[in-house]
Design a protein around this motif. Structure first.
Motif, PDB file in Angstrom:
ATOM      1  N   TYR A   1       0.848  -1.191   0.000  1.00 13.00           N
ATOM      2  CA  TYR A   1       0.000   0.000   0.000  1.00 13.00           C
ATOM      3  C   TYR A   1       0.887   1.245   0.000  1.00 13.00           C
ATOM      4  O   TYR A   1       2.096   1.165   0.213  1.00 13.00           O
ATOM      5  N   GLN A   2       0.238   2.377  -0.221  1.00 12.53           N
ATOM      6  CA  GLN A   2       0.965   3.654  -0.223  1.00 12.53           C
ATOM      7  C   GLN A   2       1.700   3.813   1.104  1.00 12.53           C
ATOM      8  O   GLN A   2       1.092   3.689   2.158  1.00 12.53           O
TER       9      GLN A   2
ATOM     10  N   ARG B   1       0.786  10.936  -5.035  1.00  6.10           N
ATOM     11  CA  ARG B   1       0.138   9.898  -4.230  1.00  6.10           C
ATOM     12  C   ARG B   1       1.036   8.666  -4.074  1.00  6.10           C
ATOM     13  O   ARG B   1       0.587   7.526  -4.134  1.00  6.10           O
ATOM     14  N   LYS B   2       2.316   8.944  -3.860  1.00  4.43           N
ATOM     15  CA  LYS B   2       3.267   7.866  -3.590  1.00  4.43           C
ATOM     16  C   LYS B   2       3.603   7.805  -2.113  1.00  4.43           C
ATOM     17  O   LYS B   2       4.402   6.967  -1.680  1.00  4.43           O
TER      18      LYS B   2
ATOM     19  N   SER C   1      -9.958  -1.192  -1.587  1.00  9.25           N
ATOM     20  CA  SER C   1      -9.540  -0.721  -2.903  1.00  9.25           C
ATOM     21  C   SER C   1     -10.076   0.681  -3.149  1.00  9.25           C
ATOM     22  O   SER C   1     -11.091   1.083  -2.601  1.00  9.25           O
ATOM     23  N   MET C   2      -9.371   1.423  -3.943  1.00  9.51           N
ATOM     24  CA  MET C   2      -9.739   2.814  -4.200  1.00  9.51           C
ATOM     25  C   MET C   2      -9.280   3.204  -5.598  1.00  9.51           C
ATOM     26  O   MET C   2      -8.444   2.528  -6.201  1.00  9.51           O
ATOM     27  N   PRO C   3      -9.844   4.304  -6.122  1.00 10.47           N
ATOM     28  CA  PRO C   3      -9.442   4.706  -7.472  1.00 10.47           C
ATOM     29  C   PRO C   3      -7.951   4.981  -7.545  1.00 10.47           C
ATOM     30  O   PRO C   3      -7.382   5.607  -6.650  1.00 10.47           O
ATOM     31  N   GLY C   4      -7.320   4.523  -8.598  1.00 13.72           N
ATOM     32  CA  GLY C   4      -5.882   4.706  -8.739  1.00 13.72           C
ATOM     33  C   GLY C   4      -5.499   5.988  -9.443  1.00 13.72           C
ATOM     34  O   GLY C   4      -4.334   6.204  -9.745  1.00 13.72           O
ATOM     35  N   ASP C   5      -6.491   6.843  -9.685  1.00 16.53           N
ATOM     36  CA  ASP C   5      -6.190   8.062 -10.422  1.00 16.53           C
ATOM     37  C   ASP C   5      -5.921   9.260  -9.523  1.00 16.53           C
ATOM     38  O   ASP C   5      -5.839  10.386  -9.977  1.00 16.53           O
TER      39      ASP C   5
END
Lengths: 236, 286
Positions: free
Chosen positions: A123-124, A153-154, A206-210
């Motif tokens: 995860y991040q 978002r890294k 899970s979440m949007p990857g954008d």
């Protein structure tokens, strides 16, 4: 049911569990001497125990500790929570915060490479930056690196100001969208309790990857002080 | 015909679905979903939904994985699985004669209608229904596969030794980061593959994938062939029960996530139609 109609565990793939790398970047300069460093030590022990006692968090969290007090020290490299050993921290010296953050980012990069090489999802990463004062070294590079990663978002940076002498203006530079939280040292345990619970929350979500959405942990941190873990905690 | 290369192995890829017309090949479809240990611990229902059904010459499987970060993910996964499944069953013959552009447009429009209507009726944001989408529709020798988001699509070729993973998934760098079928430009993220030389396929959510596919090298576990064998050789009721037991009792033990999977296999001569040969109802995480 017949054995032929059952799947045995040895017929499954054994992938490593997804990891949440957490870097604790902690001020152990001379000003932390006395009750603050004692509270910090107590809170870290509490944090590790809370992670170990939660099945989800224990399988996911990997923690390292980078301290800054006189010099930068990787007190504990990234390791499985159940094998992690963190020695008691002492306080002395000045506050090389910039160097500590750079070291923590390098450690995060290294553990991410290890995950990628072994096919381990992650995860991040989180970086918890705690200080009771102001940096005594140049923080420009550290701030730039953090801002770049946060914007992409890294990385999520949790900036924590301990006591009223902490320079929140400096801390706020490390994270554009999560303003620093100011708290007394006696509240550190509450913060770490919240942090360990947040590991379980984020795993399997899970979440949007954008980059369009803030994850639940960041949202909770923004609202902290009113809903999560705050008594004597001040939104700065 | 063009080739899709997968780990150096070319799969034949059809440009239209005309290959399926008139073919005598038939398919069987079975699916199962189970609530993962994380949701069990929280006393919540799973967010994976599965549709598996055969109707006349058409077979369809759909697997949807609701986004943990979305407030109405379970509703979204169920709505999309059932709605897309029914749509594909109805439209298989038409889709079989269309090119990829038309197929993509129709499927994207279907998903957007489903999401919009459900959100409007419930008075909730469309994004709160976020879910991934994997589907396969088979008609004769023709198979159309589609994927939005993560999870895995495995296929088996006749006379081939094992199962292969198709590179259709969209994933971010970090675990759990993906694209959902509720994305306003969902059609741009819809990966389609039209294949005419597979005799078995399996769709799975990322929870099931973690027990069945090695992340480091894509190696497929022996359990996949075993489960496909159930669907091919056992009665539908036995295959359905075995798959459900595998999902609920075994696969969930290797992951914290919900588990959803669907198997579709080719069979040259299906048993005569009877109660067993009927449709497989949509299976939802419970």
């Amino acid at each position: 049911m017949d054995d032929e109609l059952r799947i045995r565990f040895d017929e499954l793939t054994d992938n490593p569990s997804a990891r949440v790398p957490i870097s604790l970047v902690l001020d152990v300069s001379g000003s932390m001497e006395g009750p603050p460093i004692a509270e910090l030590n107590r809170a870290i022990v509490w944090f590790m125990q809370a992670l170990q006692q939660d099945e989800i968090a224990a399988s996911a969290a990997e923690v390292n500790v980078v301290t800054f007090g006189g010099h930068v020290n990787v007190v504990a490299p990234f390791r499985d929570i159940n094998r992690q050993q963190i020695s008691r921290l002492g306080a002395n010296g000045n506050t090389p915060m910039g160097g500590a953050v750079i070291t923590a980012l390098a450690e995060l990069d290294q553990v991410k490479r290890q995950y990628q090489e072994t096919g381990t999802d992650y995860y991040q990463p989180w970086l918890v930056l705690m200080t009771d004062g102001a940096p005594t070294d140049d923080i420009t590079q550290a701030v730039n690196e953090c801002q770049k990663r946060v914007a992409g978002r890294k990385l999520t940076v949790f900036p924590i100001a301990i006591g009223h002498a902490a320079n929140v203006t400096v801390l706020s530079q490390f994270s554009q969208h999560l303003p620093p939280m100011r708290m007394d040292a006696v509240n550190l345990t509450e913060f770490f309790s919240w942090l360990s619970a947040s590991v379980s929350q984020v795993v399997g979500t899970s979440m949007p990857g954008d980059g369009g959405a803030m994850d639940a942990t960041e949202e909770a941190f923004k609202n902290a002080g009113t809903i999560s873990w705050g008594r004597a905690i001040e939104r700065v | 015909m063009r080739a899709l290369f997968l780990g150096g192995v070319p799969l034949s890829v059809c440009d239209s679905m005309a290959v399926g017309a008139g073919a005598k090949v038939k398919w069987r479809a079975v699916g199962a979903a189970a609530t993962g240990r994380k949701h069990q611990g929280l006393g919540r229902q799973g967010q994976d939904a599965v549709f598996a059904r055969t109707k006349s010459a058409n077979s369809v499987v759909v697997v949807c994985d609701g986004a943990g970060s979305a407030a109405n993910a379970m509703m979204g996964a169920r709505t999309i699985a059932e709605g897309v499944g029914q749509f594909l069953l109805r439209r298989a013959a038409r889709l079989a004669n269309q090119d990829a552009t038309a197929q993509r447009a129709q499927i994207a429009a279907c998903v957007q209608r489903l999401v919009s209507r459900t959100a409007s009726r419930a008075g909730i944001p469309e994004a709160s229904l976020a879910s991934t989408l994997l589907f396969a529709v088979a008609r004769g020798r023709f198979v159309l596969l589609g994927q939005v988001g993560d999870g895995a699509v495995l296929v088996r070729r006749p006379r081939a030794l094992g199962w292969l993973r198709l590179p259709l998934a969209t994933r971010g760098e970090h675990a759990g980061e993906t694209v959902f079928a509720t994305h306003p430009n969902m059609g741009d993220y819809l990966h389609l593959a039209c294949l005419d030389d597979v005799d078995g396929l399996m769709l799975m959510s990322d929870g099931a994938e973690s027990s069945l596919v090695k992340r480091a090298n894509g190696e497929v576990s022996p359990a996949v062939a075993k489960m496909a064998g159930w669907v091919r050789h056992e009665s539908l009721s036995r295959a359905r029960k075995a798959l459900r037991v595998a999902a609920e009792q075994t696969l969930v033990q290797r992951t914290l996530d919900d588990v959803g999977l669907a198997v579709m296999v080719q069979t040259a001569a299906l048993p005569a139609a009877g109660p067993e040969a009927g449709d497989v109802k949509t299976r939802l995480g419970s």
